[in-house]
Design an enzyme around this catalytic site. Structure first.
Site, PDB file in Angstrom:
ATOM      1  N   GLY A  36     -34.741  22.583  42.127  1.00 40.02           N
ATOM      2  CA  GLY A  36     -36.179  22.542  42.304  1.00 40.02           C
ATOM      3  C   GLY A  36     -36.938  23.700  41.692  1.00 40.02           C
TER       4      GLY A  36
ATOM      5  N   GLY B 284     -37.174  24.301  38.408  1.00 37.71           N
ATOM      6  CA  GLY B 284     -37.688  23.964  37.087  1.00 37.71           C
ATOM      7  C   GLY B 284     -36.685  24.096  35.962  1.00 37.71           C
ATOM      8  N   LYS B 285     -35.385  24.051  36.293  1.00 41.29           N
ATOM      9  CA  LYS B 285     -34.365  24.148  35.241  1.00 41.29           C
ATOM     10  C   LYS B 285     -34.520  23.037  34.211  1.00 41.29           C
ATOM     11  CE  LYS B 285     -30.784  23.748  37.851  1.00 41.29           C
ATOM     12  NZ  LYS B 285     -31.473  23.505  39.116  1.00 41.29           N
ATOM     13  N   THR B 286     -34.731  21.809  34.699  1.00 42.66           N
ATOM     14  CA  THR B 286     -34.830  20.673  33.773  1.00 42.66           C
ATOM     15  C   THR B 286     -36.051  20.819  32.870  1.00 42.66           C
ATOM     16  OG1 THR B 286     -33.686  19.205  35.310  1.00 42.66           O
ATOM     17  CG2 THR B 286     -35.040  18.168  33.619  1.00 42.66           C
ATOM     18  N   SER B 287     -37.184  21.227  33.431  1.00 45.00           N
ATOM     19  CA  SER B 287     -38.388  21.420  32.614  1.00 45.00           C
ATOM     20  C   SER B 287     -38.156  22.467  31.539  1.00 45.00           C
ATOM     21  CB  SER B 287     -39.567  21.831  33.500  1.00 45.00           C
ATOM     22  OG  SER B 287     -39.875  20.822  34.438  1.00 45.00           O
TER      23      SER B 287
ATOM     24  N   ASP C  86     -26.018  17.419  35.916  1.00 43.25           N
ATOM     25  CA  ASP C  86     -26.459  17.257  37.300  1.00 43.25           C
ATOM     26  C   ASP C  86     -26.115  15.853  37.789  1.00 43.25           C
ATOM     27  OD1 ASP C  86     -27.841  17.119  39.714  1.00 43.25           O
ATOM     28  OD2 ASP C  86     -29.518  18.306  38.971  1.00 43.25           O
TER      29      ASP C  86
ATOM     30  N   THR D   2     -40.790  13.855  40.035  1.00 44.88           N
ATOM     31  CA  THR D   2     -39.337  13.881  39.938  1.00 44.88           C
ATOM     32  C   THR D   2     -38.654  13.978  41.310  1.00 44.88           C
ATOM     33  OG1 THR D   2     -39.371  14.761  37.699  1.00 44.88           O
ATOM     34  CG2 THR D   2     -37.372  15.120  38.983  1.00 44.88           C
TER      35      THR D   2
END
Length: 600
Positions: A26, A28-31, A53, A510
């Site tokens: 949560g 913001g790694k993906t962003s 993930d 998300t």
């Protein structure tokens, strides 16, 4: 597309060929990973974006289908992406093991191997097996300038990275029973690849870790532990990314001033070793990072586009968490589990509910299955009727080892005992041990409230899968009379009179989509979630700050989806709080009714 000079704000200096974005769920790694991959491709690089993930949302952020095979991203020339899907990886892995044996083994023996390969540990190893393939494939490496990994939340990432060393050591040192992995001969073939993965992960010229955190004390404390654990397994090339800091003038807004003060205090008090890492900060944005256009704006630090309409006031009252507790306490005992994506506030919600039940006079056990648990710091001094515990994987594993050695090891000769000890050093032992501790807590809920803060989604599903496997195994060997009298952990989880599952999420696209997917997974297992909690809602808080108001306005329709799309018939909305919800008094603020955000 021509290569630009200078790079974007999301491209770290001297980015290594392999870069891992890791940290608490949560944050913001993906962003960050997606924006970095897009900006590198826009600069003319060939880039592969990989998600490891179990609950990947790369496809949602890119707004394009991504699956378990390398897929070109049409909107970004030069960028390919792949999501390592654990279920697909496990199916492929099982077929590689079982396929060659179908014509050579009796059906009963083959069924036994397939049963061994049906567990959650096999799923994780299968995903790891694909991960090491990508990491060690020289032909693939030659095709790309950068391979960017969007890794799973902290606990899973640590386990994933440690497995390369753990399994290399396991294969190197003995021939124990590779119980949930199939025949050891199947693993022997991978020995060289696993060793190469360990070497590549530890090479600072080829691998770089981007440690991502929110500017919050709990997030930074966990990241400091992550940094130390990564360094302990030889991953020292680390960078720090602080994501979502509220910058600019607070405009006299109490909530904005409180958030900025808390963020500044958290950054000033972070672990010295973490503070010494090269750092980049990324501001909290008014727009949601969904789609390539938004990722490019983020990479360029460009402002969010105008809304085209004025923010609207909240036109309905959200139900408060205190309303759910009235129904939760009615049975007088039972299991209350909080599930969801990492970083959505499960620990805070669990602590708030547990302390309120204890305040109302109930005997309560508050426990967690999260390897990165921080219950003590959230709870503070606690209460006399509230017991706090955690299922620690290392402690549970050691207790399980000692129990097995004292029972099954009794009377064994030296060679047989040595073989048993070797088997107990298998990484799969931890899965069994944690499940047994989990099952004990589930049984304990028959006499008191057990409030359980779970690990991030992927880990929780693996644990529930273990409960299902155990349930099927017990029933297969039980007589009709035994079936009438027994109660397995899965049966308790499926019984709404005994178990209440609360899905916790944030009012963002998300996390809410992932929560809906989690609910679908639970329903397929015969488990019906009891309620949803939407945490840290700006639309339920009193704020006039322009960025916070813009985000609050975007939240409302997402919350309305709960009932509009049939996701939840029972839910609560917890406002973003100016005062951090820590300690028994601070946690009571979580229960308070929502205050509509100012419309200006």
């Amino acid at each position: 597309m021509p290569r630009r000079e200078g790079g974007s704000q999301t491209t770290f200096p001297d980015l290594a060929p392999f870069s891992f974005f890791t940290g608490k769920g949560g944050v913001g790694k993906t962003s960050l990973a997606c924006a970095t991959a897009v900006s590198l491709a826009d600069e003319g690089r060939r880039v592969l974006l990989v998600s490891t993930d179990p609950a990947s949302n790369v496809a949602q952020v890119l707004e394009t289908p991504v699956g378990p095979r390398i897929t070109p991203i049409e909107a970004v020339p030069g960028l390919d992406a792949i999501e390592i899907d654990p279920a697909s990886a496990a199916a492929d892995y099982r077929e590689r093991i079982v396929g060659p044996l179908r014509d050579a083994m009796p059906a009963k023996a083959l069924a036994g191997i397939e049963e061994q390969l049906s567990g959650a540990c096999t799923t994780e190893i299968a995903a790891f097996d694909e991960f090491t393939t990508l990491l060690t494939d020289d032909a693939l490496r030659a095709e790309y300038d950068h391979i960017v990994f969007d890794t799973a939340p902290t606990g899973h990432t640590i386990r994933l990275l440690q497995l390369s060393g753990a399994w290399s050591s396991f294969l190197e040192n003995g021939s124990g029973d590779a119980s949930c992995l199939g025949p050891l001969a199947g693993l022997e073939k991978q020995r060289a690849r696993y060793a190469a993965a360990v070497e590549r992960l530890a090479d600072p010229d080829r691998t770089q870790l981007i440690l991502v955190a929110r500017p919050q004390r709990s997030s930074l404390d966990e990241l400091a532990r992550t940094s130390r654990e990564l360094a302990a397994i030889g991953l020292n090339n680390q960078r720090l990314a602080i994501n979502g800091r509220l910058s600019g003038e607070p405009h006299g807004d109490r909530l904005a001033m409180a958030l900025q003060r808390r963020e500044a205090e958290a950054l000033a008090s972070m672990d010295p070793a973490l503070a010494a890492l090269p750092r980049r900060e990324f501001p909290l944005r008014a727009d949601e990072l969904m789609g390539v256009a938004a990722l490019r704006r983020y990479a360029a630090n460009a402002p969010a586009p105008a809304l085209g309409h004025a923010p609207s006031p909240q036109d309905e009252a959200w139900p408060a968490l205190s309303e759910l507790i009235d129904d939760l306490e009615a049975p007088g005992a039972g299991l209350v589990m909080f599930l969801g994506k990492g970083g959505v506030g499960k620990t805070t919600m669990a602590a708030a509910v547990a302390t309120e039940l204890a305040r109302r006079g109930h005997e309560v056990l508050l426990t967690t299955t999260d390897p990165a648990a921080h219950l003590a710091s959230t709870l503070g001094d606690g209460m006399s009727s509230l017991e706090v515990d955690r299922i620690d994987p290392a402690e549970a594993t050691e207790r399980y080892r000692q129990h097995v050695l004292q029972t099954k090891g009794q009377g064994l000769g030296p060679d047989a005992r040595a073989a048993l000890e070797e088997d107990l050093r298998s990484p799969c032992t931890e899965e069994i041990a944690v499940f047994q501790a989990f099952a004990k807590a589930v049984r304990d809920s028959a006499r008191r409230f057990v409030v359980m803060d779970t690990a991030p989604t992927g880990h929780t599903l693996l644990l529930l899968d273990a409960a299902g496997s155990y349930h099927r195994e017990v029933l297969r060997h039980a007589t009709d009379t035994m079936r009438e009298r027994m109660t397995t952990p899965m049966m308790r989880l499926q019984d709404p009179a005994r178990t209440k599952l609360l899905i916790t999420t944030l009012p963002e696209t998300t996390p809410m989509l992932e929560a809906a997917d989690l609910q679908d997974d639970l329903r397929r297992a015969g488990i019906e979630p009891w309620a949803w909690i939407v945490n840290a809602s700006l639309s339920a808080a009193d704020t006039g700050h322009p960025v916070l108001r813009r985000r609050a306005d975007a939240e409302r329709d997402k919350i309305r989806r709960l009932t509009r799309d049939g996701w939840a018939s029972r839910y609560a909305v917890v406002p973003m709080l100016a005062d951090e919800p820590v300690g028994t008094s601070g946690l009571r603020g979580v229960l308070a009714p929502a205050v509509p955000a100012s419309a200006g």
